[in-house]
Design an enzyme around this catalytic site. Sequence first.
Site, PDB file in Angstrom:
ATOM      1  N   GLU A 252      47.374 -15.720  74.621  1.00  7.82           N
ATOM      2  CA  GLU A 252      47.203 -16.440  73.372  1.00  7.82           C
ATOM      3  C   GLU A 252      47.759 -15.601  72.232  1.00  7.82           C
ATOM      4  O   GLU A 252      47.607 -14.380  72.211  1.00  7.82           O
ATOM      5  CB  GLU A 252      45.721 -16.752  73.123  1.00  7.82           C
ATOM      6  CG  GLU A 252      45.162 -17.775  74.091  1.00  7.82           C
ATOM      7  CD  GLU A 252      43.798 -18.277  73.679  1.00  7.82           C
ATOM      8  OE1 GLU A 252      43.300 -17.828  72.633  1.00  7.82           O
ATOM      9  OE2 GLU A 252      43.235 -19.111  74.395  1.00  7.82           O
ATOM     10  N   LEU A 337      34.229 -24.910  62.025  1.00 10.65           N
ATOM     11  CA  LEU A 337      33.836 -26.293  61.819  1.00 10.65           C
ATOM     12  C   LEU A 337      32.330 -26.352  61.553  1.00 10.65           C
ATOM     13  O   LEU A 337      31.608 -25.399  61.839  1.00 10.65           O
ATOM     14  CB  LEU A 337      34.189 -27.123  63.046  1.00 10.65           C
ATOM     15  CG  LEU A 337      35.678 -27.418  63.254  1.00 10.65           C
ATOM     16  CD1 LEU A 337      35.946 -27.837  64.693  1.00 10.65           C
ATOM     17  CD2 LEU A 337      36.139 -28.498  62.285  1.00 10.65           C
ATOM     18  N   ASP A 403      48.940 -26.596  76.716  1.00 13.64           N
ATOM     19  CA  ASP A 403      47.542 -26.379  77.095  1.00 13.64           C
ATOM     20  C   ASP A 403      46.609 -27.344  76.384  1.00 13.64           C
ATOM     21  O   ASP A 403      45.591 -26.948  75.822  1.00 13.64           O
ATOM     22  CB  ASP A 403      47.164 -24.924  76.789  1.00 13.64           C
ATOM     23  CG  ASP A 403      45.810 -24.541  77.368  1.00 13.64           C
ATOM     24  OD1 ASP A 403      45.481 -25.047  78.446  1.00 13.64           O
ATOM     25  OD2 ASP A 403      45.099 -23.741  76.737  1.00 13.64           O
ATOM     26  N   ASP A 423      42.722 -25.000  68.901  1.00  7.10           N
ATOM     27  CA  ASP A 423      43.142 -24.092  69.965  1.00  7.10           C
ATOM     28  C   ASP A 423      44.647 -24.194  70.248  1.00  7.10           C
ATOM     29  O   ASP A 423      45.076 -24.836  71.205  1.00  7.10           O
ATOM     30  CB  ASP A 423      42.347 -24.375  71.240  1.00  7.10           C
ATOM     31  CG  ASP A 423      42.405 -23.206  72.209  1.00  7.10           C
ATOM     32  OD1 ASP A 423      42.935 -22.140  71.831  1.00  7.10           O
ATOM     33  OD2 ASP A 423      41.922 -23.352  73.346  1.00  7.10           O
TER      34      ASP A 423
END
Length: 537
Positions: A252, A337, A403, A423
């Site tokens: 990532e 969030l 992904d 993400d």
Amino acid sequence: MYWIRSKRLKERLAIGFGASLVLFTLLLVIDLQMDLGVSRGEFIPSHARIRYANQEDKSGIYNEFHRKYLAKSNASGSKESLTTNAQAHRGHTDTSGPGYPSRSATTAAPPHDRFKDLTALVVAPRNRKRPEPFEKIIVREDVYGTELDDGDANPTLGDLLDLKLGQNASNLERFQLRISKRELYGATDPLVNAVIDDMIRLPILHVVQKEGGTQLKLIIDYPNDIHALFKPMRFPREQQTLPNHFYFTDYERHTAEIAAFHLDRLLGFRRAMPVTGRILNITTEIYQVGDDVLLKTFFVSPSNNLCFHGKCSYYCDTSHAICGNPDTLEGSFAAFLPTQDDTQRKVWRHPWRRSYHKRRKAQWETDADYCTMVRDIPPYDEGRRLLDLMDMSVFDFLTGNMDRHHYETFKIFGNDTFPIHLDHGRGFGKPFHDELSILAPVLQCCLLRASTLETLLRYHNGPKALSEAMRESMGVDPIAPVLWEPHLAALDRRVAIVLQAIRDCVHKASDEDVLDGEVHNALGEDAPQARQGFYRS
């Protein structure tokens, strides 16, 4: 045994060789029946064994993507035309080695296609007339166009929860309560920059590793009950996805999270939470305020750099440690969030989810009529959701993110609300490769919002290209330049690929109407979606 001993040496060898052949044949038969992977090359992924268009077998939707679009992408200079831009990136001028464009390439770029036919489809409804020969393709106002005149059609979380902010409410709390049914924030909402400034400047009080997930992520606690999700830098910006890494085991990238937020905002979606870069001191801002579990993974490397690796499924060990230089580290900070019980989110399985298996394919990769089935399943049979997935497909294709297995929505808004763009750490990994399978929803459904099409045309034709807009938008980030220059060039190339895909859909629909000899409604029988975009099955 006596019978074997009575045989001569040559006869013994012949018998042994024959028995070996019989056993080998039995093993192959068992492998083919049980799919053990030996006979098919277990270490070769399914997408690497696909027969492409220059081979005899041209069947399969994945091969069709490559046959129709990938050649055009390469012809437009997906590698060769990037030589100059790749060398111009500040601080990353070495583009030699495998996977980089050739310095001796002299392929001339083709003339710029302005896609005037698609522009006519966007402009025609405003002029109350439809252009030839696309009069059967309907492009209407977006679902958020003139139809929504009621002021209550776009309530916020604060409205529905009837919550009043206190005088000491943080910028993040104000931002969260202004999340609406249509978007996370308004186009001119000043709280976006305020939330980003807080994540950059506020002192860090506590750090703990986030539970779950495949890779290391840290939860950052600020004063006034503000939280952010931290993804650390693992390698330089110019490092590409390793060729033998599957999409579900790739690293990532903190820069991908930052760039995805800016791209989401520039495209007008506004479905990604604010993200910014920040340079930390590992000693004072992580080690001294970290929890005990994280502290146990800290060590000093042979180069006297402070390192840690945390605990996770992939790349959380000493050989994949995150190290400072000697104790400075940059990373991405994503705003949280809402976490209240009344703002819970519903997790949806993405219809075009990949198989996440080394050999097996998902149903959409083998079924050319897969979209027809999806349209009959709630919530994709009515409302905005299917169109939102088309937007997400375009967004993921531009970033190169494969992904996307699930997505989330706010339960309080029901089904008629947007999917949150979350993400994006596995995006922006292959600047010289365009993964056409990410566009499967758009290519199989031939569906796109008019507003999204108009936005792509605007960036394609100028006056400002998407790469230039991204460069300006990310230029104010504390860790700028955020992206390696070839990734920005890839954005412009991929915009053209999406537009070409929509053009092919238009041509396909026109050809079908001519062959049928009758006028078809370009929206089939899906009347509820007629008000929401461009559609053709």
